[in-house]
Design a protein around this motif. Structure first.
Motif, PDB file in Angstrom:
ATOM      1  N   VAL A  90       0.946  -1.117  -0.012  1.00 49.54           N
ATOM      2  CA  VAL A  90       0.142  -0.070  -0.022  1.00 49.54           C
ATOM      3  C   VAL A  90       1.025   1.289   0.044  1.00 49.54           C
ATOM      4  O   VAL A  90       2.069   1.088   0.498  1.00 49.54           O
ATOM      5  N   GLY A 111      -2.527  -4.768  -1.538  1.00 50.57           N
ATOM      6  CA  GLY A 111      -2.756  -3.261  -1.671  1.00 50.57           C
ATOM      7  C   GLY A 111      -2.792  -3.110  -3.144  1.00 50.57           C
ATOM      8  O   GLY A 111      -3.363  -1.979  -3.578  1.00 50.57           O
ATOM      9  N   LYS A 134      -2.500   0.714  -3.963  1.00 51.26           N
ATOM     10  CA  LYS A 134      -3.664   1.714  -3.392  1.00 51.26           C
ATOM     11  C   LYS A 134      -2.835   2.513  -2.095  1.00 51.26           C
ATOM     12  O   LYS A 134      -2.104   2.104  -1.603  1.00 51.26           O
ATOM     13  N   LEU A 168      -8.365   1.898   2.014  1.00 46.55           N
ATOM     14  CA  LEU A 168      -7.334   1.918   0.826  1.00 46.55           C
ATOM     15  C   LEU A 168      -8.203   2.836  -0.270  1.00 46.55           C
ATOM     16  O   LEU A 168      -9.350   2.417  -0.595  1.00 46.55           O
ATOM     17  N   ILE A 169      -7.501   3.631  -0.939  1.00 45.48           N
ATOM     18  CA  ILE A 169      -8.006   4.373  -2.048  1.00 45.48           C
ATOM     19  C   ILE A 169      -7.652   4.158  -3.335  1.00 45.48           C
ATOM     20  O   ILE A 169      -6.544   3.676  -3.833  1.00 45.48           O
ATOM     21  N   ASP A 170      -8.696   3.696  -4.038  1.00 47.62           N
ATOM     22  CA  ASP A 170      -8.468   3.571  -5.678  1.00 47.62           C
ATOM     23  C   ASP A 170      -8.071   4.737  -6.403  1.00 47.62           C
ATOM     24  O   ASP A 170      -9.156   5.531  -6.767  1.00 47.62           O
ATOM     25  N   CYS A 171      -7.056   4.866  -6.657  1.00 48.61           N
ATOM     26  CA  CYS A 171      -6.582   6.189  -7.613  1.00 48.61           C
ATOM     27  C   CYS A 171      -6.420   5.980  -8.805  1.00 48.61           C
ATOM     28  O   CYS A 171      -6.229   7.023  -9.645  1.00 48.61           O
ATOM     29  N   ASP A 172      -7.182   4.959  -9.397  1.00 47.37           N
ATOM     30  CA  ASP A 172      -7.022   4.614 -10.873  1.00 47.37           C
ATOM     31  C   ASP A 172      -8.633   5.037 -11.321  1.00 47.37           C
ATOM     32  O   ASP A 172      -9.284   4.079 -11.948  1.00 47.37           O
ATOM     33  N   ASP A 183     -11.973   2.020  -1.737  1.00 47.47           N
ATOM     34  CA  ASP A 183     -11.906   0.527  -2.355  1.00 47.47           C
ATOM     35  C   ASP A 183     -12.080  -0.216  -1.123  1.00 47.47           C
ATOM     36  O   ASP A 183     -12.939  -1.215  -1.199  1.00 47.47           O
ATOM     37  N   THR A 184     -11.494   0.134   0.026  1.00 45.59           N
ATOM     38  CA  THR A 184     -11.355  -0.911   1.188  1.00 45.59           C
ATOM     39  C   THR A 184     -11.532  -0.032   2.424  1.00 45.59           C
ATOM     40  O   THR A 184     -11.094   0.943   2.672  1.00 45.59           O
TER      41      THR A 184
END
Lengths: 418, 418
Positions: free
Chosen positions: B8, B42, B45, B356-360, B384-385
């Motif tokens: 991560v 991760g 993320k 957890l951040i989805d940067c995509d 995301d999480t």
């Protein structure tokens, strides 16, 4: 080319919708006998008109998060302008593709853009399948040589635009009264009239603009444009927050269209609230815009709708002003109407610019009122499917090629920073 | 119970994070030799602290979209109060589960709640795995019989709360100075002191409240609470918008905690902006809340962060006030601190309340500044999480049982409307 939407929910009742050649051909409880090139199972999703973004600078996605919380002039001079000087057509293309992707993913079907390297944005729009009204940025800073160049460039753009698909509309984009000369504005007026073009400009965004106009011309901005003969139903003015009553009447008289950009106005702290109620009372058409990612920082019209309605309520201490239905209409039917488009309403014969909404999400439950939920609770993430001109651009929240578009925009931003 | 987060991105560098028994045990570039009960890839993320919602009425999700754009008293008397009379513990349970689901899906790890049928919200929180500080609604309307009941109920709740998991905290919830008698407030003061409990109340939300307090007690609301001895570092006051300088100093002196609810304040048009800069200058702890879904209409703390920062800028015409970093801290470290929690910061020994951040995603690109993107561009949909107390409550945006929770809340709302 035909598309059949099966079992979608329109205004609370389940229907099938047949789309042929980009238009809604038939809406009926069941269209079982129809043969279509493509069939999309709505599975009970709500169908609503797509959203119309009335004011943007698409490729400024490249500057998202690059300089926030700053005074306007410091931000422009130290952050934005130095980067904009380094922009190339290729970089703008990648920024505009990212913008189109973001808009498609948040339910926007059309945007009215003004930005450098016009051709790059046009290429992105053609490829991505969204609709747009596109202008370059006409700035001459009272320099006749620069104006001559701008005239040539815009004549050329107009000619090239004849080759655009019907989703693209060429527009003239004089930046503002303080960056374009009198002669420049007069040329815009005449060329727009000759060729039946819309004019997209920034108007009365800050108090400084009003003060400068009074100093330089002895008139307030709208009076100045009136004197030059720029006011007409072909003029789309972004912002229009610093106005007096006389200016409001001029906008009404000439049926000028105005675009409110509440998020940008708040982030840049322009110091005055858009007089929504006055515009409505004067019968002026009002649309909604995100402005560019530099001052927003996203292109999500769902968020902009909520900001718009809540800012109005807060500013005049009246929770009843700008209802959910009103702001929804600004972003759909009224937004489409301002740009002479046939969409914004779901009915036979209209443009098939539609969204399917995933209501099986916590923020859309329990679902007392769909429009309230869309305006006050949703973000763009509730959009499952985006259809523009009868073509499915997003389905199940997936857009073709999106990982590559994001990666290319990241690379473009890195290149800009070097 | 142990959980290993692999690869991560924390503050720009890739790390592994080991979580044991709900706490962050170790953070290192690689933890390859560690054996954990659960391993989560991760995949690059970003890991950030979860968000702390300082003021809510969770089960009001059942009223989302049921009556907007109305005057406060008309809305309460014709829409909310009649429905609240029909609430049962079972209906509140379903509303609170929907709220927990919505918060988990938008990155909130804790909320501070005040609502009817306290036990139902507690049950929902226990089951859903989120953290909460929970109070019932203490209202006696100057009726000694009603106060006696409230005292008995709250003593019982306090005893029951000994059996709660460590994620739940029992709090006393006197609704407001205009709905609780002097004797009631004094009982709250004493019982809180005896048992080391936080007190959660509404304070100075409207001008009417101030006027009434002056009429009834000859004091402004904060002065009145000071006279009753209610001001302390255990008091969490929601709203606190209609204050004068003397009241600000009292809040400072007694280290009272305040929770700003910008979306609700705007939607209900309370007529005054939270004086953020003054609170900061006086060293008062400031947190952020969504308020209930009746007046917001969602529980997305990402949206609330943006509203907060932008409203501050707009209200005082200063784009530099409340930066992205500041509002992010209000929603994380400061929010956790107000409730005596150990989370809000990612470090060894801290609560493992993480996202957890989805940067995509387009709205997170190109990614110049993660905190700016989270505050000004994201919605809760970028999460995301969600991990609370070391337990994964959402992964890949999926929460166990969510379809059933939404369906049950819909059924509950339908039952209410009958």
């Amino acid at each position: 080319m035909s598309l059949l939407l099966q079992q979608v929910v329109l205004d609370g009742r389940q229907v099938d919708i047949l789309i042929v050649d980009g238009l809604i051909k038939k809406i009926a409880p069941e269209l079982n006998d129809v043969v279509a090139d493509q069939v999309l199972a709505g599975a009970g999703k709500a169908v609503v008109p797509g959203l119309y973004n009335g004011h943007s600078h698409a490729a400024m996605t490249l500057f998202r998060g690059y300089g926030d919380d700053m005074e306007l002039m410091e931000w422009l001079t130290t952050k934005i302008w130095p980067l904009e000087e380094k922009l190339t057509e290729e970089l703008v293309y990648h920024g505009a593709r990212l913008a189109c992707l973001e808009m498609i993913k948040s339910g926007t079907v059309f945007f009215n853009d003004m930005y450098w390297h016009f051709a790059a944005t046009a290429r992105a729009v053609e490829e991505m399948g969204i609709r747009a009204a596109l202008s370059g940025v006409i700035i001459d800073l009272n320099d006749p040589v620069r104006l001559k160049e701008q005239i040539a460039v815009n004549r050329e753009r107009f000619q090239i635009s004849a080759g655009f698909s019907s989703r693209l509309k060429f527009v003239l984009g004089p930046h503002a009264i303080y960056t374009v000369s009198k002669a420049g504005l007069e040329w815009v007026r005449d060329f727009a009239a000759e060729n039946d073009l819309l004019i997209h400009t920034h108007l009365s965004e800050t108090e400084q603009e009003v003060k400068d106009c009074l100093n330089n011309h002895g008139l307030r901005p709208v009076e100045y444009l009136a004197e030059l003969g720029l006011l007409s139903d072909k003029l789309v003015a972004a912002h229009a927050v610093w106005l007096d009553g006389k200016e409001m009447k001029l906008l009404e008289k000439h049926q000028v269209k105005v675009i409110n950009n509440p998020v940008s106005n708040m982030k840049l702290a322009v110091g005055k609230t858009f007089s929504y109620r006055h515009f409505v009372e004067h019968g002026v058409s009002v649309g909604l815009g995100t402005d560019g990612c530099g001052s927003n920082n996203n292109l999500d019209m769902f968020e902009t709708m909520k900001f718009s309605a809540l800012l109005q309520k807060f500013a005049i201490s009246d929770p009843t002003v700008q209802t959910a239905d009103e702001v929804w209409r600004m972003a759909t039917a009224d937004g489409a109407g301002i740009f002479g488009l046939n969409g914004g309403v779901i009915a036979e014969g209209r443009d098939a610019d539609l969204l399917l909404i995933d209501c099986d999400r916590p923020e859309m439950a329990p679902g007392h009122n769909l429009i309230s939920d869309l305006v006050y609770s949703a973000s763009g993430a509730v959009v499952d499917t985006t259809i523009v001109a009868g073509k499915v651009l997003m389905q199940g929240r997936k857009v073709e090629g999106e990982a590559e578009i994001i990666a290319a925009a990241r690379a473009a931003a890195r290149q800009l920073m070097q």
